[in-house]
Design an enzyme around this catalytic site. Structure first.
Site, short mmCIF file in Angstrom:
data_model
loop_
_atom_site.label_atom_id
_atom_site.label_comp_id
_atom_site.label_asym_id
_atom_site.label_seq_id
_atom_site.Cartn_x
_atom_site.Cartn_y
_atom_site.Cartn_z
CG HIS A 52 -0.56 33.91 25.68
ND1 HIS A 52 -1.81 33.97 26.25
CD2 HIS A 52 -0.76 34.00 24.34
CE1 HIS A 52 -2.73 34.10 25.31
NE2 HIS A 52 -2.11 34.12 24.14
CD GLU A 54 0.39 34.80 31.18
OE1 GLU A 54 0.85 35.12 30.04
OE2 GLU A 54 -0.75 35.11 31.54
CB CYS A 82 -5.97 34.00 28.63
SG CYS A 82 -4.70 32.83 28.07
CB CYS A 85 -1.93 31.81 30.76
SG CYS A 85 -1.19 32.23 29.15
#
Length: 148
Positions: A52, A54, A82, A85
């Site tokens: 992801h 992040e 999410c 993260c």
């Protein structure tokens, strides 16, 4: 630079991710008003479900700064993080989190599990939502509309 200026850089990373067929999410990490790291989603390109934006930006910032603690850093991301993260943001001790669009299905800051409100959360960043919200939401909506 302003929060919107840094979010504009995150949106640029999101567009790059979309151009590569990824879900258009971008992230920028700053310290002392300077960009330390930036990334877009790469789960497909890297064949890595943890890639992801992040997570990738946190890894880059930690490497560049030589520390797993990013206590004086701010993170800008185009979509509400999410649970994975949000936990990484907490573990990295990010000072401030700015995010664009709310994610009612997968978010974990103001939606879903609300990770930072959990008694087991070690560090809670200052959270600023809605920065670049319209652009972020439009980009995601257009991406998923094109997929259907």
């Amino acid at each position: 630079m302003t929060a919107q200026s840094f979010m504009d850089l995150a949106l640029k990373q999101a567009r790059k991710a979309a151009d590569g067929g990824e879900v258009p999410i971008g992230c920028v990490i700053t310290r002392d008003g300077l960009v330390v790291a930036e990334a877009g989603n790469r789960t497909l390109a890297d064949r890595d479900p943890t890639a992801h934006a992040e997570i990738l930006a946190i890894r880059e910032a930690a490497s560049k700064l030589g520390s797993e603690r990013l206590t004086d850093c701010d993170l800008y991301v185009t979509l509400e993080p999410c649970p994975m993260c949000a936990a990484a943001i907490s573990f990295a001790r990010i000072r401030r989190l700015y995010y664009g669009a709310l994610d009612p299905k997968g978010g974990a800051v103001d939606s879903g599990v609300r990770f930072f409100a959990s008694p087991t959360c070690h560090h809670v960043p200052d959270v600023y939502s809605g920065v670049g919200e319209t652009q972020s939401a439009d980009m995601l909506r257009d991406f998923f509309k094109a997929c259907r």
